[in-house]
Design a protein around this motif. Structure first.
Motif, PDB file in Angstrom:
ATOM      1  N   ASN A 149       0.978  -1.172   0.124  1.00 38.78           N
ATOM      2  CA  ASN A 149      -0.005   0.071  -0.040  1.00 38.78           C
ATOM      3  C   ASN A 149       0.775   1.221   0.019  1.00 38.78           C
ATOM      4  O   ASN A 149       1.656   1.604   1.054  1.00 38.78           O
ATOM      5  CB  ASN A 149      -1.058   0.077   1.010  1.00 38.78           C
ATOM      6  N   ILE A 150       0.884   2.101  -1.073  1.00 37.95           N
ATOM      7  CA  ILE A 150       2.005   3.008  -1.232  1.00 37.95           C
ATOM      8  C   ILE A 150       1.658   4.143  -0.271  1.00 37.95           C
ATOM      9  O   ILE A 150       2.405   4.923   0.077  1.00 37.95           O
ATOM     10  CB  ILE A 150       2.085   3.382  -2.824  1.00 37.95           C
ATOM     11  N   GLU A 151       0.134   4.417  -0.080  1.00 39.54           N
ATOM     12  CA  GLU A 151      -0.141   5.367   0.641  1.00 39.54           C
ATOM     13  C   GLU A 151       0.413   5.146   2.179  1.00 39.54           C
ATOM     14  O   GLU A 151       0.656   6.203   2.737  1.00 39.54           O
ATOM     15  CB  GLU A 151      -1.708   5.503   0.650  1.00 39.54           C
ATOM     16  N   GLU A 152       0.203   4.158   2.666  1.00 41.77           N
ATOM     17  CA  GLU A 152       0.765   3.815   3.939  1.00 41.77           C
ATOM     18  C   GLU A 152       2.197   3.795   4.096  1.00 41.77           C
ATOM     19  O   GLU A 152       2.530   4.498   5.142  1.00 41.77           O
ATOM     20  CB  GLU A 152       0.201   2.353   4.401  1.00 41.77           C
ATOM     21  N   ILE A 153       2.737   3.388   2.940  1.00 49.89           N
ATOM     22  CA  ILE A 153       4.282   3.732   3.142  1.00 49.89           C
ATOM     23  C   ILE A 153       4.703   5.274   3.129  1.00 49.89           C
ATOM     24  O   ILE A 153       5.552   5.564   3.838  1.00 49.89           O
ATOM     25  CB  ILE A 153       4.952   3.089   1.889  1.00 49.89           C
ATOM     26  N   ASN A 154       3.901   5.925   2.273  1.00 50.38           N
ATOM     27  CA  ASN A 154       4.174   7.520   2.299  1.00 50.38           C
ATOM     28  C   ASN A 154       3.687   8.183   3.754  1.00 50.38           C
ATOM     29  O   ASN A 154       4.591   8.925   4.096  1.00 50.38           O
ATOM     30  CB  ASN A 154       3.438   8.125   1.162  1.00 50.38           C
ATOM     31  N   ASN A 155       2.726   7.721   4.239  1.00 49.63           N
ATOM     32  CA  ASN A 155       2.482   8.443   5.730  1.00 49.63           C
ATOM     33  C   ASN A 155       3.557   7.751   6.727  1.00 49.63           C
ATOM     34  O   ASN A 155       3.902   8.534   7.681  1.00 49.63           O
ATOM     35  CB  ASN A 155       1.156   7.727   5.941  1.00 49.63           C
ATOM     36  N   LEU A 156       3.966   6.683   6.748  1.00 53.89           N
ATOM     37  CA  LEU A 156       5.162   6.263   7.656  1.00 53.89           C
ATOM     38  C   LEU A 156       6.371   6.778   7.538  1.00 53.89           C
ATOM     39  O   LEU A 156       6.869   7.197   8.533  1.00 53.89           O
ATOM     40  CB  LEU A 156       5.291   4.675   7.542  1.00 53.89           C
ATOM     41  N   ALA A 157       6.701   6.961   6.031  1.00 54.10           N
ATOM     42  CA  ALA A 157       7.707   7.820   5.735  1.00 54.10           C
ATOM     43  C   ALA A 157       7.824   9.234   6.280  1.00 54.10           C
ATOM     44  O   ALA A 157       9.014   9.797   6.881  1.00 54.10           O
ATOM     45  CB  ALA A 157       8.254   7.906   4.378  1.00 54.10           C
ATOM     46  N   LYS A 158       6.695   9.727   6.210  1.00 59.32           N
ATOM     47  CA  LYS A 158       6.560  11.295   6.557  1.00 59.32           C
ATOM     48  C   LYS A 158       6.482  11.206   8.348  1.00 59.32           C
ATOM     49  O   LYS A 158       7.015  12.124   8.809  1.00 59.32           O
ATOM     50  CB  LYS A 158       5.066  11.798   6.154  1.00 59.32           C
ATOM     51  N   LYS A 159       6.064  10.385   8.759  1.00 60.51           N
ATOM     52  CA  LYS A 159       6.051  10.140  10.371  1.00 60.51           C
ATOM     53  C   LYS A 159       7.446  10.283  10.906  1.00 60.51           C
ATOM     54  O   LYS A 159       7.713  10.891  11.824  1.00 60.51           O
ATOM     55  CB  LYS A 159       5.236   8.886  10.868  1.00 60.51           C
ATOM     56  N   HIS A 160       8.077   9.446  10.277  1.00 56.53           N
ATOM     57  CA  HIS A 160       9.553   9.016  10.882  1.00 56.53           C
ATOM     58  C   HIS A 160      10.585   9.810  10.127  1.00 56.53           C
ATOM     59  O   HIS A 160      11.793   9.510  10.103  1.00 56.53           O
ATOM     60  CB  HIS A 160       9.828   7.497  10.646  1.00 56.53           C
ATOM     61  N   ARG A 161      10.226  10.683   9.367  1.00 59.14           N
ATOM     62  CA  ARG A 161      11.091  11.572   8.543  1.00 59.14           C
ATOM     63  C   ARG A 161      12.163  10.885   7.846  1.00 59.14           C
ATOM     64  O   ARG A 161      13.471  10.910   7.993  1.00 59.14           O
ATOM     65  CB  ARG A 161      11.813  12.643   9.379  1.00 59.14           C
ATOM     66  N   ALA A 162      11.822   9.776   6.966  1.00 61.53           N
ATOM     67  CA  ALA A 162      12.692   8.895   6.285  1.00 61.53           C
ATOM     68  C   ALA A 162      13.474   9.457   5.096  1.00 61.53           C
ATOM     69  O   ALA A 162      12.852  10.181   4.438  1.00 61.53           O
ATOM     70  CB  ALA A 162      12.000   7.566   5.849  1.00 61.53           C
ATOM     71  N   PHE A 163      14.668   9.264   5.286  1.00 59.98           N
ATOM     72  CA  PHE A 163      15.327   9.816   4.068  1.00 59.98           C
ATOM     73  C   PHE A 163      15.536   8.789   3.010  1.00 59.98           C
ATOM     74  O   PHE A 163      16.162   8.971   1.870  1.00 59.98           O
ATOM     75  CB  PHE A 163      16.800  10.498   4.551  1.00 59.98           C
ATOM     76  N   GLN A 164      15.494   7.581   3.312  1.00 59.91           N
ATOM     77  CA  GLN A 164      15.484   6.385   2.537  1.00 59.91           C
ATOM     78  C   GLN A 164      14.416   5.241   2.769  1.00 59.91           C
ATOM     79  O   GLN A 164      14.007   5.051   3.912  1.00 59.91           O
ATOM     80  CB  GLN A 164      16.648   5.639   2.440  1.00 59.91           C
ATOM     81  N   VAL A 165      13.435   4.843   1.838  1.00 62.05           N
ATOM     82  CA  VAL A 165      12.673   3.811   1.817  1.00 62.05           C
ATOM     83  C   VAL A 165      13.196   2.632   1.167  1.00 62.05           C
ATOM     84  O   VAL A 165      13.260   2.686  -0.197  1.00 62.05           O
ATOM     85  CB  VAL A 165      11.135   4.471   1.675  1.00 62.05           C
ATOM     86  N   ILE A 166      13.375   1.571   1.721  1.00 59.29           N
ATOM     87  CA  ILE A 166      13.941   0.345   0.961  1.00 59.29           C
ATOM     88  C   ILE A 166      12.535  -0.694   0.894  1.00 59.29           C
ATOM     89  O   ILE A 166      12.280  -1.239   2.071  1.00 59.29           O
ATOM     90  CB  ILE A 166      15.103  -0.315   1.638  1.00 59.29           C
ATOM     91  N   ILE A 167      12.374  -0.852  -0.160  1.00 63.76           N
ATOM     92  CA  ILE A 167      11.131  -1.980  -0.254  1.00 63.76           C
ATOM     93  C   ILE A 167      11.553  -3.285  -1.221  1.00 63.76           C
ATOM     94  O   ILE A 167      12.198  -3.036  -2.486  1.00 63.76           O
ATOM     95  CB  ILE A 167      10.019  -1.298  -1.132  1.00 63.76           C
ATOM     96  N   GLU A 168      11.443  -4.078  -0.268  1.00 62.75           N
ATOM     97  CA  GLU A 168      11.993  -5.559  -1.177  1.00 62.75           C
ATOM     98  C   GLU A 168      10.513  -6.134  -1.618  1.00 62.75           C
ATOM     99  O   GLU A 168       9.958  -6.771  -0.796  1.00 62.75           O
ATOM    100  CB  GLU A 168      12.822  -6.431  -0.644  1.00 62.75           C
TER     101      GLU A 168
END
Length: 248
Positions: A50-69
């Motif tokens: 779920n891309i929306e959930e990933i984006n929300n989590l990235a924003k919440k944790h101030r992610a500078f890198q998101v690795i999806i396998e």
């Protein structure tokens, strides 16, 4: 089949070694925070993407890198469509081998190639032992591979044991020249990590170790045995070819 990283034991292990784990819509998200600069998020073989959930989590944790396998081709297409780029150096093995453990011991053995059957028979009298003192197991590992190869720190091995409990086995030859970690999660046994030295290779010790690991997983109720990675032509790392030949 649910990947081991999406079970309950593996996130428990990661939390013990400093990762934050959030479970959203049935998927485990692994977050590593870095002071001042943000965080890295890993999503490894999720059941649903779920891309929306990933984006929300990235924003919440101030992610500078998101690795999806991704788990499958469908997820790969979704990621490409949403602007994700394929890494040249995946963190997880992208190709594997599996054995059906619901078959009888004899059927499994007879399915092996001739050289493998010979090696298992030849090492029938080779003594092995399950190592309870993980510091000893790590010392065997370090001595076998030397300083050029990575050996997990003792606290990581202890965390594995605490998280997987009886669903883990640390097995080695009596003299410590070969060994392996076997894990069990949701009816699947895993050949997690292994080591051997020249003496162990000459004695074909890893054949005995691996065969016993399969039988252990079968006895514990596993229906599948996963070799946890072989050489993938899409990511040509020549160092994988040796143990891939052995696994095949």
């Amino acid at each position: 089949m649910r990947d081991i990283r999406q079970t309950s034991q593996y996130p428990n292990y990661l939390e013990k070694i400093g990762w934050i784990v959030e479970r959203v819509s049935g998927n485990n998200f692994f977050i590593k925070k870095f002071p001042l600069i943000g965080s890295v998020i890993k999503i490894q073989r999720p059941e649903k993407l779920n891309i929306e959930e990933i984006n929300n989590l990235a924003k919440k944790h101030r992610a500078f890198q998101v690795i999806i396998e991704p788990k499958n081709k469908k997820q790969e297409i979704i990621l490409k469509t949403n602007g994700f780029k394929l890494s040249r150096h995946p963190y997880l093995p992208t190709k594997t081998l599996q054995i059906d453990l619901t078959k009888s011991k004899k059927e499994i053995f007879n399915h092996f190639k001739k050289d493998c059957r010979y090696a298992i028979k030849k090492t029938n009298k080779l003594m092995t032992k399950e190592i309870k003192a993980l510091e000893d197991f790590r010392n065997y590992w370090k001595k076998a591979v030397g300083w050029k190869r990575y050996v997990p720190p003792l606290n990581h091995l202890l965390s594995f044991k605490k998280s997987f409990g009886d669903s883990s086995m640390f097995l080695s030859t009596k003299n410590g020249n070969s060994g392996a970690i076997f894990l069990l999660a949701e009816k699947t046994g895993y050949y997690w990590q292994a080591f051997t030295n020249k003496e162990g290779r000459k004695a074909l010790a890893q054949y005995k170790i691996l065969w016993e690991g399969m039988l252990w997983a079968k006895k514990k109720g596993a229906k599948i045995f996963d070799f946890e990675g072989i050489y993938d032509e899409r990511f040509p790392d020549k160092t994988w070819k040796g143990f891939t030949h052995f696994k095949k």
